[in-house]
Design a protein around this motif. Structure first.
Motif, PDB file in Angstrom:
ATOM      1  N   THR A 400      38.427  -8.652   9.906  1.00  0.00           N
ATOM      2  CA  THR A 400      37.126  -9.551   9.475  1.00  0.00           C
ATOM      3  C   THR A 400      37.741 -11.005   9.219  1.00  0.00           C
ATOM      4  OG1 THR A 400      36.944  -9.154   7.257  1.00  0.00           O
ATOM      5  CG2 THR A 400      35.739  -7.580   8.808  1.00  0.00           C
ATOM      6  N   ASP A 401      37.031 -11.801   9.162  1.00  0.00           N
ATOM      7  CA  ASP A 401      37.414 -13.239   8.735  1.00  0.00           C
ATOM      8  C   ASP A 401      37.262 -13.412   7.070  1.00  0.00           C
ATOM      9  OD1 ASP A 401      34.705 -13.163   8.518  1.00  0.00           O
ATOM     10  OD2 ASP A 401      34.177 -14.951   9.499  1.00  0.00           O
ATOM     11  N   ALA A 402      37.070 -12.316   6.427  1.00  0.00           N
ATOM     12  CA  ALA A 402      36.928 -12.530   5.082  1.00  0.00           C
ATOM     13  C   ALA A 402      38.145 -11.739   4.476  1.00  0.00           C
ATOM     14  CB  ALA A 402      35.751 -11.587   4.556  1.00  0.00           C
ATOM     15  N   ALA A 403      38.481 -12.228   3.018  1.00  0.00           N
ATOM     16  CA  ALA A 403      39.374 -11.837   2.446  1.00  0.00           C
ATOM     17  C   ALA A 403      39.024 -10.480   1.581  1.00  0.00           C
ATOM     18  CB  ALA A 403      40.194 -12.763   1.369  1.00  0.00           C
ATOM     19  N   GLY A 404      37.969 -10.525   1.260  1.00  0.00           N
ATOM     20  CA  GLY A 404      37.072  -9.427   0.497  1.00  0.00           C
ATOM     21  C   GLY A 404      35.942  -9.766   0.013  1.00  0.00           C
ATOM     22  N   GLY A 405      35.471  -9.395  -1.477  1.00  0.00           N
ATOM     23  CA  GLY A 405      34.211  -9.754  -1.945  1.00  0.00           C
ATOM     24  C   GLY A 405      34.214  -9.982  -3.103  1.00  0.00           C
ATOM     25  N   LEU A 442      34.314 -13.229   0.346  1.00  0.00           N
ATOM     26  CA  LEU A 442      35.287 -14.078  -0.125  1.00  0.00           C
ATOM     27  C   LEU A 442      35.841 -14.707   1.026  1.00  0.00           C
ATOM     28  CD1 LEU A 442      37.012 -15.071  -2.448  1.00  0.00           C
ATOM     29  CD2 LEU A 442      38.443 -12.859  -2.359  1.00  0.00           C
ATOM     30  N   LYS A 443      36.108 -15.844   1.152  1.00  0.00           N
ATOM     31  CA  LYS A 443      36.573 -16.561   2.513  1.00  0.00           C
ATOM     32  C   LYS A 443      37.485 -17.738   2.250  1.00  0.00           C
ATOM     33  CE  LYS A 443      33.156 -15.297   5.975  1.00  0.00           C
ATOM     34  NZ  LYS A 443      32.280 -15.694   7.341  1.00  0.00           N
ATOM     35  N   PRO A 444      38.747 -17.270   1.669  1.00  0.00           N
ATOM     36  CA  PRO A 444      39.627 -18.432   1.246  1.00  0.00           C
ATOM     37  C   PRO A 444      40.408 -18.982   2.552  1.00  0.00           C
ATOM     38  CG  PRO A 444      40.775 -16.447   0.692  1.00  0.00           C
ATOM     39  CD  PRO A 444      39.206 -16.150   1.198  1.00  0.00           C
ATOM     40  N   GLY A 445      40.258 -18.343   3.787  1.00  0.00           N
ATOM     41  CA  GLY A 445      41.096 -18.829   4.775  1.00  0.00           C
ATOM     42  C   GLY A 445      42.273 -18.144   4.620  1.00  0.00           C
ATOM     43  N   ALA A 446      43.072 -18.225   5.899  1.00  0.00           N
ATOM     44  CA  ALA A 446      44.554 -17.687   5.864  1.00  0.00           C
ATOM     45  C   ALA A 446      45.373 -18.466   4.652  1.00  0.00           C
ATOM     46  CB  ALA A 446      45.047 -17.808   7.240  1.00  0.00           C
ATOM     47  N   THR A 447      46.203 -17.340   4.062  1.00  0.00           N
ATOM     48  CA  THR A 447      46.720 -18.233   2.926  1.00  0.00           C
ATOM     49  C   THR A 447      48.138 -18.330   3.201  1.00  0.00           C
ATOM     50  OG1 THR A 447      47.416 -15.926   1.896  1.00  0.00           O
ATOM     51  CG2 THR A 447      45.299 -16.988   1.099  1.00  0.00           C
ATOM     52  N   GLY A 448      48.505 -17.686   4.169  1.00  0.00           N
ATOM     53  CA  GLY A 448      50.107 -17.787   4.694  1.00  0.00           C
ATOM     54  C   GLY A 448      51.002 -16.670   3.796  1.00  0.00           C
ATOM     55  N   THR A 449      50.421 -16.009   3.152  1.00  0.00           N
ATOM     56  CA  THR A 449      51.221 -15.060   2.485  1.00  0.00           C
ATOM     57  C   THR A 449      50.537 -13.683   2.418  1.00  0.00           C
ATOM     58  OG1 THR A 449      52.551 -14.877   0.068  1.00  0.00           O
ATOM     59  CG2 THR A 449      50.291 -15.287  -0.226  1.00  0.00           C
ATOM     60  N   ASN A 450      51.281 -12.768   1.821  1.00  0.00           N
ATOM     61  CA  ASN A 450      50.538 -11.559   1.725  1.00  0.00           C
ATOM     62  C   ASN A 450      51.504 -10.443   0.725  1.00  0.00           C
ATOM     63  OD1 ASN A 450      49.474  -9.328   2.124  1.00  0.00           O
ATOM     64  ND2 ASN A 450      50.434  -8.691   4.006  1.00  0.00           N
ATOM     65  N   VAL A 451      51.044 -10.237  -0.107  1.00  0.00           N
ATOM     66  CA  VAL A 451      51.500  -9.404  -1.357  1.00  0.00           C
ATOM     67  C   VAL A 451      50.450  -8.406  -1.662  1.00  0.00           C
ATOM     68  CG1 VAL A 451      53.483 -10.812  -2.228  1.00  0.00           C
ATOM     69  CG2 VAL A 451      51.110 -11.057  -3.286  1.00  0.00           C
ATOM     70  N   ALA A 452      49.710  -7.711  -0.769  1.00  0.00           N
ATOM     71  CA  ALA A 452      48.837  -6.654  -1.003  1.00  0.00           C
ATOM     72  C   ALA A 452      47.604  -7.440  -1.788  1.00  0.00           C
ATOM     73  CB  ALA A 452      49.270  -5.768  -1.773  1.00  0.00           C
ATOM     74  N   ASP A 453      46.757  -6.583  -2.428  1.00  0.00           N
ATOM     75  CA  ASP A 453      45.502  -7.195  -2.865  1.00  0.00           C
ATOM     76  C   ASP A 453      45.544  -7.318  -4.569  1.00  0.00           C
ATOM     77  OD1 ASP A 453      44.975  -6.495  -0.286  1.00  0.00           O
ATOM     78  OD2 ASP A 453      44.170  -4.377  -0.921  1.00  0.00           O
ATOM     79  N   LEU A 454      44.465  -8.055  -4.874  1.00  0.00           N
ATOM     80  CA  LEU A 454      44.211  -8.458  -6.087  1.00  0.00           C
ATOM     81  C   LEU A 454      42.863  -8.065  -6.576  1.00  0.00           C
ATOM     82  CD1 LEU A 454      46.162 -11.673  -6.472  1.00  0.00           C
ATOM     83  CD2 LEU A 454      47.019  -9.516  -7.661  1.00  0.00           C
ATOM     84  N   GLN A 455      42.282  -7.474  -7.936  1.00  0.00           N
ATOM     85  CA  GLN A 455      41.069  -7.488  -8.476  1.00  0.00           C
ATOM     86  C   GLN A 455      40.824  -8.390  -9.813  1.00  0.00           C
ATOM     87  OE1 GLN A 455      42.932  -4.450  -7.318  1.00  0.00           O
ATOM     88  NE2 GLN A 455      41.754  -4.952  -5.421  1.00  0.00           N
ATOM     89  N   VAL A 456      39.628  -8.831  -9.962  1.00  0.00           N
ATOM     90  CA  VAL A 456      39.520  -9.715 -10.965  1.00  0.00           C
ATOM     91  C   VAL A 456      37.937  -9.360 -11.414  1.00  0.00           C
ATOM     92  CG1 VAL A 456      39.291 -11.996 -12.102  1.00  0.00           C
ATOM     93  CG2 VAL A 456      41.101 -11.625 -10.151  1.00  0.00           C
ATOM     94  N   LEU A 457      37.791  -8.637 -12.721  1.00  0.00           N
ATOM     95  CA  LEU A 457      36.753  -8.468 -13.279  1.00  0.00           C
ATOM     96  C   LEU A 457      36.384  -9.305 -14.481  1.00  0.00           C
ATOM     97  CD1 LEU A 457      33.719  -7.236 -13.603  1.00  0.00           C
ATOM     98  CD2 LEU A 457      34.879  -5.325 -14.727  1.00  0.00           C
ATOM     99  N   LEU A 458      35.384 -10.411 -14.529  1.00  0.00           N
ATOM    100  CA  LEU A 458      35.232 -11.253 -15.740  1.00  0.00           C
ATOM    101  C   LEU A 458      33.959 -10.712 -16.062  1.00  0.00           C
ATOM    102  CD1 LEU A 458      36.130 -14.792 -14.349  1.00  0.00           C
ATOM    103  CD2 LEU A 458      37.516 -13.061 -15.317  1.00  0.00           C
ATOM    104  N   LEU A 459      33.928 -10.473 -17.718  1.00  0.00           N
ATOM    105  CA  LEU A 459      32.753 -10.036 -18.288  1.00  0.00           C
ATOM    106  C   LEU A 459      32.422 -10.645 -19.520  1.00  0.00           C
ATOM    107  CD1 LEU A 459      30.705  -7.600 -18.556  1.00  0.00           C
ATOM    108  CD2 LEU A 459      32.534  -6.203 -19.251  1.00  0.00           C
ATOM    109  N   GLU A 460      31.318 -10.983 -19.708  1.00  0.00           N
ATOM    110  CA  GLU A 460      30.648 -11.608 -20.850  1.00  0.00           C
ATOM    111  C   GLU A 460      29.740 -10.468 -21.522  1.00  0.00           C
ATOM    112  OE1 GLU A 460      28.657 -15.335 -20.918  1.00  0.00           O
ATOM    113  OE2 GLU A 460      30.854 -16.157 -21.184  1.00  0.00           O
ATOM    114  N   PRO A 461      30.273  -9.701 -22.365  1.00  0.00           N
ATOM    115  CA  PRO A 461      29.463  -8.255 -23.016  1.00  0.00           C
ATOM    116  C   PRO A 461      28.017  -8.815 -23.380  1.00  0.00           C
ATOM    117  CG  PRO A 461      31.762  -8.375 -23.579  1.00  0.00           C
ATOM    118  CD  PRO A 461      31.557  -9.774 -23.197  1.00  0.00           C
ATOM    119  N   ASP A 462      27.418  -7.974 -23.165  1.00  0.00           N
ATOM    120  CA  ASP A 462      25.813  -8.149 -23.895  1.00  0.00           C
ATOM    121  C   ASP A 462      25.810  -7.916 -25.413  1.00  0.00           C
ATOM    122  OD1 ASP A 462      22.909  -8.298 -24.298  1.00  0.00           O
ATOM    123  OD2 ASP A 462      22.578  -6.219 -23.496  1.00  0.00           O
TER     124      ASP A 462
END
Length: 465
Positions: A400-405, A442-462
């Motif tokens: 696909t043309d996306a890096a993820g979601g 998530l569509k940053p475009g081709a980055t020119g690098t590749n070191v697998a995947d990253l996950q980021v969860l930002l959370l403001e607790p209730d």
């Protein structure tokens, strides 16, 4: 409090999640990584074996010429950096770059290099030509020359070199079956090594008796050099028997072409030469330097998240397994830590998951993880404001043309409002359609690098509970 505390609306958290992800991508900048590993001293090339350390060992030699070969999604930037650094007496052209079509299409000419765009994740005819040219250039190197191999993620698919009598079409069919079976990168590379003339130390065999050194940007969790791009320059410890077992465990053995089964059976019986093993004489003049990895990129995401005022938690430095199960793992961690949190949280992970295909939809492992997280978060009542990103550092997730979601608490409602059924789409492995309908690709475009995947969860607790 920095930006994270200024209202914390999902839109702001989404922007910060993407900023943190991009910090990880930038930490794997391939050109800078090459510049850290190579230097010229008294007109001689020196290769640092542990770049970034004050007491790094150095490899140098009286090489008459250097022949650079760049393979992978970061190949263009790595080749350009090396070409600019090498003195003219050592590098007079005849270098080669094989990268994915997207990166090749957007690149300007790199002086001294032939640039080839090839297929990924499925190989194509251009990659087949690239594999032949790589083997030709390595094979032409003299005993007093250095073959400098610049390796980054994606190399396995980008330079196919099927071992006779396997045809190119049969190699593609086998790769397709491996992808659909849910095989991870290490399992896929084991099989591909034993169907290839180039992988699993094959390039080192081509280059001998010339000297060879590889600068490697790792997309494999744990940084096993024999697994990165299927280890074309390093000894292989896997076997024909293991390749057969992987295909059988993935229920693909009876479906791969007869020529593939024949070669693997002949190899297991000892009638075909194994891939070169540790201690083989061809490795007496070879070396390798690891110049970038997922772990370094994950550390960069944590550094920026802390600067932005988040309390950080590393959920996993080696996230693997099924993408949906990984989403559940991150959610479990979030539900555990969010109740007692005194300030906004950043839950971070790095790795590479897999997807076992059950349907015929479009997507990739990162899109599937993002969609699964949004669904599970809604079902299990993750409270507060949050944004979750899962993305490949190469800017592309699957075919696909996306890096993820990048999802948030409103994602499920947006999918429903667009007429989508998130559960049905996920069941059909159609995460791309679901996320597209919500504006969550998530569509940053081709980055020119590749070191697998990253996950980021930002959370403001209730705070109301």
């Amino acid at each position: 409090m920095n930006q994270a505390g200024d209202g914390g609306r999902p839109a702001e958290l989404r922007a910060l999640a993407q900023e943190i992800y991009m910090a990880g991508v930038k930490a794997a900048d391939p050109a800078e990584a090459v510049r850290r590993a190579l230097r010229i001293k008294n007109d001689r090339l020196e290769i640092l074996l542990s770049p970034g350390t004050a007491d790094s060992e150095i490899r140098s030699g009286e090489w008459r010429a250097v022949r650079p070969i760049a393979i992978g999604k970061a190949a263009i930037a790595m080749a350009r950096a090396a070409g600019e650094l090498l003195p003219g007496r050592l590098f007079q052209g005849d270098g080669i770059i094989v990268t994915n079509h997207e990166n090749a299409a957007s690149a300007t000419k790199v002086s001294g290099f032939e640039l080839i765009g090839a297929g990924h994740p499925l190989p194509d005819e251009s990659g087949l030509y690239g594999g032949r040219r790589v083997m030709e250039i390595a094979g032409q190197a003299g005993e007093d020359e250095l073959v400098l191999v610049l390796v980054s993620g994606g190399g396995s698919a980008l330079v196919p070199a099927p071992a006779p009598p396997i045809t190119f079409a049969e190699k593609i069919e086998t790769t397709d079956l491996l992808l659909a079976s849910g095989a991870d990168i290490v399992q896929m590379n084991c099989v591909r090594k034993h169907l290839s003339s180039l992988k699993g130390g094959g390039l080192a065999r081509c280059a001998a008796p010339a000297a060879l050194h590889a600068l490697i940007l790792s997309d494999v969790i744990g940084d096993d050099l024999s697994a990165i791009a299927s280890g074309p320059t390093v000894a292989d410890t896997t076997s024909f028997a293991e390749a057969i077992e992987i295909l059988k465990n993935g229920c693909a053995w009876d479906r791969v072409p007869e020529s593939v089964r024949h070669r693997l059976n002949e190899g297991r019986a000892g009638r075909i030469e194994e891939t070169p093993k540790p201690g083989d004489a061809i490795f007496q003049k070879t070396g390798a330097t690891l110049i970038g990895s997922n772990g370094l990129s994950l550390a960069a995401t944590e550094t920026l998240a802390q600067k932005l005022g988040f309390e950080t938690h590393i959920v996993s430095e080696a996230l693997c397994g099924e993408a949906q199960a990984a989403a559940e793992l991150i959610l479990d961690h979030a539900l555990t830590v969010e109740r007692g949190a005194g300030r906004p949280l950043a839950l971070l992970a790095g790795g590479e998951t897999t997807v076992t295909l059950q349907g015929d939809g479009r997507g990739g492992r990162n899109q599937e993880m993002a969609l699964a997280f949004a669904m599970r978060a809604a079902d299990r009542g993750l409270m507060g404001r949050w944004a979750f990103l899962s993305g490949g550092t190469d800017g592309r997730d699957g075919p696909t043309d996306a890096a993820g979601g990048l999802v948030d608490p409103g994602s499920m409602a947006r999918i429903a409002a667009a007429g989508g059924n998130a559960a049905a789409l996920l069941g059909n492995n159609d995460s791309y359609q679901a996320l597209a309908s919500a504006g969550d690709l998530l569509k940053p475009g081709a980055t020119g690098t590749n070191v697998a995947d990253l996950q980021v969860l930002l959370l403001e607790p209730d705070r109301s509970r």
